[in-house]
Design an enzyme around this catalytic site. Structure first.
Site, PDB file in Angstrom:
ATOM      1  CG  LEU A  44       9.012  23.000 -42.427  1.00  0.00           C
ATOM      2  CD1 LEU A  44       9.748  22.512 -41.183  1.00  0.00           C
ATOM      3  CD2 LEU A  44       9.964  23.790 -43.320  1.00  0.00           C
ATOM      4  CB  SER A  45       8.828  18.566 -47.398  1.00  0.00           C
ATOM      5  OG  SER A  45       9.934  18.282 -46.567  1.00  0.00           O
ATOM      6  CD  GLU A  46       8.183  14.722 -45.759  1.00  0.00           C
ATOM      7  OE1 GLU A  46       7.872  14.081 -46.781  1.00  0.00           O
ATOM      8  OE2 GLU A  46       9.228  15.390 -45.673  1.00  0.00           O
ATOM      9  CB  THR A  47       5.028  18.545 -39.455  1.00  0.00           C
ATOM     10  OG1 THR A  47       5.311  19.774 -40.149  1.00  0.00           O
ATOM     11  CG2 THR A  47       4.984  18.826 -37.953  1.00  0.00           C
ATOM     12  CG  HIS A  76      13.600  14.863 -44.582  1.00  0.00           C
ATOM     13  ND1 HIS A  76      12.432  14.944 -45.308  1.00  0.00           N
ATOM     14  CD2 HIS A  76      13.626  15.969 -43.776  1.00  0.00           C
ATOM     15  CE1 HIS A  76      11.791  16.048 -44.972  1.00  0.00           C
ATOM     16  NE2 HIS A  76      12.482  16.685 -44.047  1.00  0.00           N
TER      17      HIS A  76
END
Length: 290
Positions: A44-47, A76
């Site tokens: 994902l774009s961030e974890t 986000h």
């Protein structure tokens, strides 16, 4: 070991229509290398990884990773992680507020409502800006394949993540962009930025906007709905006086080109302080085994 794990869709109240962030609760004991490996795996774009706070003022500490690197702050993931922490009962708002500790310092969050009606917002860290040199503006236009508005020249806005921000002539032009991601990756790495956020006005009133954010250097060609990108756009608009007189609040929509319908609520104070907010919904709730 089993660790609490959630995937939270951010800037939406409907599952699968916002920007997901993976949140690993009970992250104590994980090394930086393990966190990076998990972030690469979720893709994902961030974890994010929730840890006990080191500051007495904070409710929890957060580390934020893209598939390729750690970020000092991101929008986000901040909202989605706060939603996950509240839902899991790991923190309780004090006077309607939470305090997140991360690499940029303490980030305050406002909490309104509860459950499906919960609204979250955060105060954007202080920004630093620099207008792009003419040669870099030309390279940006080559990457995007269109001319950008030179009456408000593109600039780098650093809010933890650093974004190149530019405005294009219309929403139709914005939605038709097909950036050269290979070229963009080289450009981003050379300038030391996270990515490129581009926006266009949605109405004749000059208030609400459509946004797209690209971060090829982070392994995320297009971020579906980007909090720090929208925050950087808000800083850009304030610096150039692009908000109509007396307007402090507007809505940014983002994600059409990747099948999302994100809505970002933006507040820009008279002093230039920016708040970014929206709703969240959990789409995965379980455990991560390591």
């Amino acid at each position: 070991m089993k660790r609490g794990y959630k995937v939270v869709d951010v800037f939406t109240k409907m599952p699968f229509t916002g920007n997901p962030v993976a949140v690993v609760l009970d992250a104590q004991g994980l090394t930086t290398q393990a966190m990076q490996a998990i972030a690469n795996w979720t893709n994902l774009s961030e974890t994010t990884f929730v840890l006990p706070p080191q500051s007495e003022e904070a409710d929890y500490r957060l580390r934020i990773f893209t598939p390729r690197s750690e970020l000092p702050f991101a929008g986000h993931p901040t909202l989605g992680s706060a939603h996950a922490v509240l839902e899991a009962g790991r923190a309780t708002p004090r006077n309607g507020q939470l305090v997140q500790e991360c690499a940029v310092g303490l980030v305050g969050l406002k909490v309104g409502g509860s459950a499906a009606d919960r609204q979250l917002s955060f105060a954007l860290p202080p920004a630093r800006q620099a207008v792009l040199e003419q040669a870099d503006r030309a390279e940006l236009e080559a990457i995007l394949g269109v001319a950008v508005d030179d009456t408000a020249p593109p600039m780098m806005v650093n809010v933890g993540p650093a974004w190149i921000v530019a405005r294009v002539a219309s929403v139709d032009q914005l939605l038709a962009l097909q950036p050269d991601f290979g070229r963009s990756q080289v450009f981003e790495q050379r300038l030391g930025v996270t990515g490129i956020s581009v926006f266009a006005l949605k109405d004749d009133c000059g208030t609400d906007i459509e946004v797209r954010s690209f971060a090829a250097s982070q392994g995320v060609n297009e971020d579906p709905v980007c909090g720090s990108g929208n925050g950087s756009v808000a800083v850009f608009r304030h610096v150039y006086g692009l908000l109509p007189s007396g307007v402090e609040d507007y809505t940014a929509t983002q994600g059409q080109c990747v099948g999302r319908t994100g809505r970002v609520h933006v507040h820009v104070g008279a002093d230039g302080g920016v708040e970014i907010g929206g709703q969240c919904v959990t789409t995965v709730d379980g455990f991560l085994a390591d």
